[in-house]
Design a protein around this motif. Structure first.
Motif, mmCIF file in Angstrom:
data_model
loop_
_atom_site.group_PDB
_atom_site.id
_atom_site.type_symbol
_atom_site.label_atom_id
_atom_site.label_comp_id
_atom_site.label_asym_id
_atom_site.label_seq_id
_atom_site.Cartn_x
_atom_site.Cartn_y
_atom_site.Cartn_z
ATOM 1 N N LEU A 182 0.832 -1.202 0.000
ATOM 2 C CA LEU A 182 0.000 0.000 0.000
ATOM 3 C C LEU A 182 0.871 1.258 0.000
ATOM 4 N N ALA A 183 1.945 1.232 0.802
ATOM 5 C CA ALA A 183 2.835 2.384 0.883
ATOM 6 C C ALA A 183 3.520 2.643 -0.455
ATOM 7 N N ARG A 184 3.905 1.596 -1.155
ATOM 8 C CA ARG A 184 4.533 1.772 -2.462
ATOM 9 C C ARG A 184 3.527 2.314 -3.474
ATOM 10 N N ARG A 185 2.282 1.896 -3.375
ATOM 11 C CA ARG A 185 1.260 2.447 -4.270
ATOM 12 C C ARG A 185 1.062 3.934 -3.999
ATOM 13 N N TYR A 186 1.079 4.315 -2.732
ATOM 14 C CA TYR A 186 0.946 5.725 -2.400
ATOM 15 C C TYR A 186 2.133 6.523 -2.939
ATOM 16 N N SER A 187 3.327 5.923 -2.913
ATOM 17 C CA SER A 187 4.492 6.583 -3.484
ATOM 18 C C SER A 187 4.282 6.815 -4.981
ATOM 19 N N GLY A 188 3.727 5.803 -5.655
ATOM 20 C CA GLY A 188 3.449 5.949 -7.078
ATOM 21 C C GLY A 188 2.428 7.032 -7.351
ATOM 22 N N LEU A 189 1.385 7.087 -6.535
ATOM 23 C CA LEU A 189 0.380 8.139 -6.679
ATOM 24 C C LEU A 189 1.009 9.523 -6.466
ATOM 25 N N ALA A 190 1.886 9.595 -5.475
ATOM 26 C CA ALA A 190 2.540 10.877 -5.182
ATOM 27 C C ALA A 190 3.391 11.334 -6.363
ATOM 28 N N LEU A 191 4.107 10.413 -6.994
ATOM 29 C CA LEU A 191 4.916 10.774 -8.164
ATOM 30 C C LEU A 191 4.027 11.238 -9.312
ATOM 31 N N ASP A 192 2.882 10.582 -9.481
ATOM 32 C CA ASP A 192 1.944 11.014 -10.520
ATOM 33 C C ASP A 192 1.456 12.429 -10.240
ATOM 34 N N MET A 193 1.156 12.710 -8.978
ATOM 35 C CA MET A 193 0.666 14.040 -8.616
ATOM 36 C C MET A 193 1.737 15.111 -8.815
ATOM 37 N N MET A 194 3.001 14.716 -8.662
ATOM 38 C CA MET A 194 4.106 15.647 -8.887
ATOM 39 C C MET A 194 4.467 15.771 -10.361
ATOM 40 N N ARG A 195 3.789 14.997 -11.208
ATOM 41 C CA ARG A 195 4.026 15.001 -12.659
ATOM 42 C C ARG A 195 5.474 14.642 -12.962
ATOM 43 N N LEU A 196 5.812 13.411 -12.608
ATOM 44 C CA LEU A 196 7.158 12.883 -12.800
ATOM 45 C C LEU A 196 7.569 12.952 -14.271
ATOM 46 N N VAL A 197 8.749 13.494 -14.503
ATOM 47 C CA VAL A 197 9.313 13.561 -15.850
ATOM 48 C C VAL A 197 10.142 12.304 -16.078
ATOM 49 N N PRO A 198 9.858 11.530 -17.125
ATOM 50 C CA PRO A 198 10.603 10.279 -17.363
ATOM 51 C C PRO A 198 12.102 10.529 -17.417
ATOM 52 N N HIS A 199 12.844 9.589 -16.865
ATOM 53 C CA HIS A 199 14.299 9.664 -16.786
ATOM 54 C C HIS A 199 14.891 8.542 -17.611
ATOM 55 N N ARG A 200 16.105 8.749 -18.065
ATOM 56 C CA ARG A 200 16.727 7.708 -18.873
ATOM 57 C C ARG A 200 16.891 6.409 -18.094
ATOM 58 N N GLU A 201 17.206 6.516 -16.812
ATOM 59 C CA GLU A 201 17.326 5.326 -15.977
ATOM 60 C C GLU A 201 16.028 5.178 -15.204
ATOM 61 N N THR A 202 15.371 4.042 -15.363
ATOM 62 C CA THR A 202 14.074 3.829 -14.725
ATOM 63 C C THR A 202 14.246 3.735 -13.225
ATOM 64 N N SER A 203 13.506 4.560 -12.506
ATOM 65 C CA SER A 203 13.533 4.526 -11.047
ATOM 66 C C SER A 203 12.695 3.380 -10.533
ATOM 67 N N ASP A 204 13.109 2.828 -9.399
ATOM 68 C CA ASP A 204 12.341 1.755 -8.769
ATOM 69 C C ASP A 204 10.953 2.205 -8.379
ATOM 70 N N PHE A 205 10.743 3.542 -8.292
ATOM 71 C CA PHE A 205 9.489 4.043 -7.784
ATOM 72 C C PHE A 205 8.538 4.513 -8.888
ATOM 73 N N GLN A 206 8.925 4.257 -10.150
ATOM 74 C CA GLN A 206 8.010 4.559 -11.249
ATOM 75 C C GLN A 206 7.104 3.354 -11.418
ATOM 76 N N LEU A 207 6.064 3.305 -10.621
ATOM 77 C CA LEU A 207 5.196 2.141 -10.535
ATOM 78 C C LEU A 207 4.117 2.195 -11.596
ATOM 79 N N SER A 208 3.745 1.024 -12.077
ATOM 80 C CA SER A 208 2.642 0.957 -13.057
ATOM 81 C C SER A 208 1.321 0.991 -12.333
#
Length: 294
Positions: A268-294
Protein backbone atom coordinates in the motif's frame (compact mmCIF):
# COMPACT_ATOMS: atom_id res chain seq x y z
CA UNK A 1 31.90 43.02 -0.87
CA UNK A 2 28.71 41.88 0.89
CA UNK A 3 28.80 41.70 4.64
CA UNK A 4 28.66 38.17 6.07
CA UNK A 5 25.57 37.07 7.95
CA UNK A 6 25.40 34.52 10.77
CA UNK A 7 22.94 31.80 9.90
CA UNK A 8 24.76 28.52 10.29
CA UNK A 9 22.14 26.91 12.51
CA UNK A 10 19.38 27.85 10.05
CA UNK A 11 21.38 26.41 7.14
CA UNK A 12 21.94 23.16 9.04
CA UNK A 13 18.24 22.91 9.95
CA UNK A 14 17.10 23.56 6.38
CA UNK A 15 19.60 21.03 5.01
CA UNK A 16 18.43 18.33 7.40
CA UNK A 17 14.78 18.98 6.64
CA UNK A 18 15.58 18.64 2.94
CA UNK A 19 17.26 15.28 3.58
CA UNK A 20 20.51 16.58 2.06
CA UNK A 21 23.85 15.46 3.46
CA UNK A 22 26.67 17.85 4.26
CA UNK A 23 28.69 16.26 1.44
CA UNK A 24 25.86 16.73 -1.09
CA UNK A 25 25.35 20.40 -0.26
CA UNK A 26 29.09 21.06 -0.35
CA UNK A 27 29.28 19.45 -3.81
CA UNK A 28 26.31 21.49 -5.06
CA UNK A 29 28.00 24.69 -3.89
CA UNK A 30 31.43 23.71 -5.16
CA UNK A 31 33.11 23.97 -1.74
CA UNK A 32 34.85 21.47 0.51
CA UNK A 33 33.04 19.55 3.24
CA UNK A 34 35.23 21.37 5.78
CA UNK A 35 34.11 24.76 4.46
CA UNK A 36 30.47 23.69 4.54
CA UNK A 37 30.84 22.47 8.12
CA UNK A 38 32.48 25.75 9.09
CA UNK A 39 29.57 27.68 7.55
CA UNK A 40 27.02 25.67 9.54
CA UNK A 41 28.98 26.28 12.75
CA UNK A 42 29.31 30.03 12.06
CA UNK A 43 33.11 29.77 11.80
CA UNK A 44 33.05 31.18 8.27
CA UNK A 45 31.13 34.30 7.31
CA UNK A 46 27.99 33.67 5.26
CA UNK A 47 27.82 36.31 2.52
CA UNK A 48 24.54 37.34 0.91
CA UNK A 49 25.62 35.71 -2.36
CA UNK A 50 26.49 32.42 -0.64
CA UNK A 51 23.24 32.58 1.33
CA UNK A 52 21.26 32.85 -1.90
CA UNK A 53 23.19 29.94 -3.41
CA UNK A 54 22.45 27.73 -0.41
CA UNK A 55 18.78 28.72 -0.43
CA UNK A 56 18.57 27.81 -4.12
CA UNK A 57 20.19 24.41 -3.53
CA UNK A 58 17.82 23.62 -0.66
CA UNK A 59 14.71 25.04 -2.27
CA UNK A 60 13.89 27.51 0.50
CA UNK A 61 13.47 31.30 0.55
CA UNK A 62 16.76 33.01 1.41
CA UNK A 63 14.97 34.96 4.14
CA UNK A 64 14.26 31.75 6.05
CA UNK A 65 17.99 31.25 6.54
CA UNK A 66 18.16 34.59 8.37
CA UNK A 67 15.30 33.89 10.76
CA UNK A 68 16.13 33.25 14.43
CA UNK A 69 16.11 29.52 15.09
CA UNK A 70 14.38 28.09 18.12
CA UNK A 71 15.88 24.94 19.56
CA UNK A 72 13.38 22.64 17.87
CA UNK A 73 14.03 24.06 14.39
CA UNK A 74 17.78 24.38 14.80
CA UNK A 75 18.30 20.85 16.02
CA UNK A 76 15.57 18.62 14.54
CA UNK A 77 15.32 15.01 15.62
CA UNK A 78 17.34 12.64 13.43
CA UNK A 79 17.62 8.86 13.28
CA UNK A 80 19.84 7.31 15.91
CA UNK A 81 23.38 6.69 14.57
CA UNK A 82 22.90 2.92 14.80
CA UNK A 83 19.85 3.00 12.53
CA UNK A 84 20.60 0.79 9.53
CA UNK A 85 19.33 1.00 5.94
CA UNK A 86 15.64 0.24 5.68
CA UNK A 87 15.04 0.09 9.43
CA UNK A 88 12.47 2.85 9.06
CA UNK A 89 10.27 0.18 7.44
CA UNK A 90 10.34 -1.99 10.58
CA UNK A 91 7.58 -1.40 13.12
CA UNK A 92 8.15 -3.30 16.32
CA UNK A 93 5.50 -3.15 19.01
CA UNK A 94 5.73 -0.01 21.11
CA UNK A 95 6.78 -0.56 24.70
CA UNK A 96 3.93 1.44 26.24
CA UNK A 97 3.37 1.33 29.98
CA UNK A 98 -0.11 0.14 31.07
CA UNK A 99 -1.42 3.70 31.49
CA UNK A 100 -0.42 4.83 28.00
CA UNK A 101 -1.61 1.59 26.42
CA UNK A 102 -5.02 2.06 28.04
CA UNK A 103 -5.10 5.75 27.13
CA UNK A 104 -4.60 4.99 23.42
CA UNK A 105 -7.77 2.90 23.39
CA UNK A 106 -9.79 5.23 25.60
CA UNK A 107 -8.84 8.44 23.76
CA UNK A 108 -9.59 6.92 20.37
CA UNK A 109 -12.99 5.75 21.62
CA UNK A 110 -14.18 8.76 23.60
CA UNK A 111 -11.92 11.61 22.54
CA UNK A 112 -9.76 13.64 24.89
CA UNK A 113 -12.55 15.60 26.52
CA UNK A 114 -14.71 12.51 27.02
CA UNK A 115 -11.95 10.46 28.61
CA UNK A 116 -11.49 10.32 32.36
CA UNK A 117 -8.58 9.24 34.50
CA UNK A 118 -10.85 6.66 36.13
CA UNK A 119 -11.63 4.95 32.82
CA UNK A 120 -7.97 5.02 31.84
CA UNK A 121 -7.04 3.52 35.23
CA UNK A 122 -9.62 0.76 34.79
CA UNK A 123 -8.17 -0.13 31.41
CA UNK A 124 -4.67 -0.19 32.88
CA UNK A 125 -5.87 -2.33 35.81
CA UNK A 126 -4.40 0.04 38.38
CA UNK A 127 -5.88 2.48 40.87
CA UNK A 128 -6.64 6.10 40.01
CA UNK A 129 -3.98 7.30 42.52
CA UNK A 130 -1.58 4.93 40.76
CA UNK A 131 -2.20 6.74 37.48
CA UNK A 132 -1.65 10.13 39.10
CA UNK A 133 1.62 8.87 40.57
CA UNK A 134 3.06 8.55 37.07
CA UNK A 135 1.03 11.19 35.19
CA UNK A 136 -0.11 14.32 37.08
CA UNK A 137 -2.98 14.95 34.66
CA UNK A 138 -4.79 13.72 31.56
CA UNK A 139 -2.93 16.43 29.66
CA UNK A 140 0.39 14.83 30.57
CA UNK A 141 -0.83 11.50 29.17
CA UNK A 142 -1.94 13.07 25.90
CA UNK A 143 1.36 14.93 25.47
CA UNK A 144 3.35 11.76 26.18
CA UNK A 145 1.44 9.85 23.48
CA UNK A 146 1.63 12.57 20.82
CA UNK A 147 5.30 13.16 21.57
CA UNK A 148 5.99 9.47 21.09
CA UNK A 149 3.99 9.34 17.86
CA UNK A 150 5.49 12.40 16.20
CA UNK A 151 9.08 11.56 17.12
CA UNK A 152 8.56 8.09 15.68
CA UNK A 153 7.15 9.60 12.49
CA UNK A 154 9.89 12.20 12.12
CA UNK A 155 12.90 9.92 12.38
CA UNK A 156 11.37 7.50 9.88
CA UNK A 157 10.72 10.16 7.25
CA UNK A 158 14.17 11.70 7.74
CA UNK A 159 15.89 8.29 7.63
CA UNK A 160 14.05 7.33 4.46
CA UNK A 161 15.11 10.54 2.74
CA UNK A 162 18.74 10.05 3.67
CA UNK A 163 19.04 6.64 2.04
CA UNK A 164 19.29 7.86 -1.56
CA UNK A 165 20.74 10.76 -3.54
CA UNK A 166 18.28 10.87 -6.45
CA UNK A 167 15.66 13.55 -5.65
CA UNK A 168 12.77 11.51 -7.09
CA UNK A 169 13.67 8.38 -5.16
CA UNK A 170 14.21 10.46 -2.01
CA UNK A 171 10.74 11.98 -2.26
CA UNK A 172 9.16 8.60 -3.01
CA UNK A 173 10.82 6.95 0.00
CA UNK A 174 9.73 9.77 2.28
CA UNK A 175 6.12 9.36 1.11
CA UNK A 176 6.46 5.63 1.65
CA UNK A 177 7.66 6.24 5.23
CA UNK A 178 4.81 8.66 5.86
CA UNK A 179 2.29 6.14 4.55
CA UNK A 180 3.75 3.23 6.50
CA UNK A 181 3.61 5.18 9.74
CA UNK A 182 -0.07 6.02 9.31
CA UNK A 183 -0.86 2.41 8.42
CA UNK A 184 1.25 0.68 11.07
CA UNK A 185 0.69 3.21 13.87
CA UNK A 186 -2.90 3.96 12.94
CA UNK A 187 -4.19 4.41 16.50
CA UNK A 188 -1.44 6.85 17.46
CA UNK A 189 -1.65 8.63 14.11
CA UNK A 190 -5.37 9.08 14.60
CA UNK A 191 -4.76 10.71 17.98
CA UNK A 192 -2.27 13.13 16.48
CA UNK A 193 -4.74 14.22 13.83
CA UNK A 194 -7.76 14.53 16.11
CA UNK A 195 -6.32 15.62 19.46
CA UNK A 196 -3.32 17.87 18.86
CA UNK A 197 -5.75 20.78 19.16
CA UNK A 198 -6.38 19.69 22.75
CA UNK A 199 -2.72 20.08 23.75
CA UNK A 200 -1.94 23.15 25.79
CA UNK A 201 0.98 25.50 25.19
CA UNK A 202 3.94 25.36 25.20
CA UNK A 203 3.71 21.68 24.27
CA UNK A 204 1.32 22.30 21.42
CA UNK A 205 3.77 24.61 19.67
CA UNK A 206 6.57 22.10 20.14
CA UNK A 207 4.52 19.25 18.68
CA UNK A 208 3.26 21.36 15.78
CA UNK A 209 6.90 22.21 15.03
CA UNK A 210 7.60 18.49 14.53
CA UNK A 211 4.66 18.23 12.13
CA UNK A 212 5.95 21.28 10.29
CA UNK A 213 9.44 19.81 9.96
CA UNK A 214 8.04 16.65 8.39
CA UNK A 215 5.90 18.69 5.99
CA UNK A 216 8.80 20.98 5.11
CA UNK A 217 11.12 18.02 4.49
CA UNK A 218 8.70 16.63 1.91
CA UNK A 219 8.17 20.03 0.31
CA UNK A 220 11.88 20.75 0.06
CA UNK A 221 12.62 17.31 -1.41
CA UNK A 222 9.95 17.92 -4.05
CA UNK A 223 11.30 21.40 -4.76
CA UNK A 224 14.74 19.93 -5.33
CA UNK A 225 13.29 17.49 -7.88
CA UNK A 226 11.51 20.39 -9.62
CA UNK A 227 14.74 22.38 -9.88
CA UNK A 228 16.46 19.37 -11.43
CA UNK A 229 13.67 19.01 -13.98
CA UNK A 230 12.38 15.72 -12.59
CA UNK A 231 8.98 16.99 -11.40
CA UNK A 232 6.85 19.24 -13.64
CA UNK A 233 4.27 20.26 -11.03
CA UNK A 234 3.56 24.00 -10.89
CA UNK A 235 2.46 24.36 -7.27
CA UNK A 236 4.82 22.30 -5.09
CA UNK A 237 3.40 23.44 -1.76
CA UNK A 238 -0.26 22.68 -2.51
CA UNK A 239 0.57 19.35 -4.13
CA UNK A 240 2.81 18.28 -1.25
CA UNK A 241 0.08 19.12 1.25
CA UNK A 242 -2.45 17.18 -0.79
CA UNK A 243 -0.16 14.14 -0.71
CA UNK A 244 0.38 14.55 3.03
CA UNK A 245 -3.38 14.78 3.61
CA UNK A 246 -3.86 11.62 1.56
CA UNK A 247 -1.53 9.78 3.95
CA UNK A 248 -3.07 11.34 7.08
CA UNK A 249 -6.48 9.94 6.13
CA UNK A 250 -5.29 6.31 6.21
CA UNK A 251 -6.22 5.58 9.86
CA UNK A 252 -9.86 6.46 9.12
CA UNK A 253 -10.55 4.02 6.28
CA UNK A 254 -7.80 1.43 6.66
CA UNK A 255 -9.43 -0.71 9.39
CA UNK A 256 -12.51 -1.35 7.21
CA UNK A 257 -10.69 -1.84 3.89
CA UNK A 258 -10.58 -5.39 2.53
CA UNK A 259 -8.27 -4.20 -0.25
CA UNK A 260 -5.77 -2.88 2.29
CA UNK A 261 -5.83 -6.21 4.13
CA UNK A 262 -5.08 -7.99 0.88
CA UNK A 263 -2.26 -5.66 -0.14
CA UNK A 264 -0.57 -5.23 3.22
CA UNK A 265 1.00 -2.03 4.51
CA UNK A 266 4.22 -2.35 2.51
CA UNK A 267 2.54 -2.67 -0.89
CA UNK A 268 0.00 0.00 0.00
CA UNK A 269 2.84 2.38 0.88
CA UNK A 270 4.53 1.77 -2.46
CA UNK A 271 1.26 2.45 -4.27
CA UNK A 272 0.95 5.73 -2.40
CA UNK A 273 4.49 6.58 -3.48
CA UNK A 274 3.45 5.95 -7.08
CA UNK A 275 0.38 8.14 -6.68
CA UNK A 276 2.54 10.88 -5.18
CA UNK A 277 4.92 10.77 -8.16
CA UNK A 278 1.94 11.01 -10.52
CA UNK A 279 0.67 14.04 -8.62
CA UNK A 280 4.11 15.65 -8.89
CA UNK A 281 4.03 15.00 -12.66
CA UNK A 282 7.16 12.88 -12.80
CA UNK A 283 9.31 13.56 -15.85
CA UNK A 284 10.60 10.28 -17.36
CA UNK A 285 14.30 9.66 -16.79
CA UNK A 286 16.73 7.71 -18.87
CA UNK A 287 17.33 5.33 -15.98
CA UNK A 288 14.07 3.83 -14.72
CA UNK A 289 13.53 4.53 -11.05
CA UNK A 290 12.34 1.75 -8.77
CA UNK A 291 9.49 4.04 -7.78
CA UNK A 292 8.01 4.56 -11.25
CA UNK A 293 5.20 2.14 -10.53
CA UNK A 294 2.64 0.96 -13.06
Amino acid sequence: MAEPSAGGAAVRAARRRAGVTLRQLAADLGVSIGTMSAIENDKVGLTVERLQQIAHCLGVPAGRLLEPQDRADADPAVPAPETGPGEWRTFAGLDLDPVLASAVEVLNETGYHGATMRVIATGADISVPGVYHHYPSKQHILVALLDLALRDLEWRVVAAGREVDDPVDRFALMVEALTLFHAERAELASLVLSEIRSVEEPNRGRLVAVQRRVRDALEEAASRAVRMGRFAVQDVRTTTRAITTMCLALPYWLPESAEADELGSAQLARRYSGLALDMMRLVPHRETSDFQLS
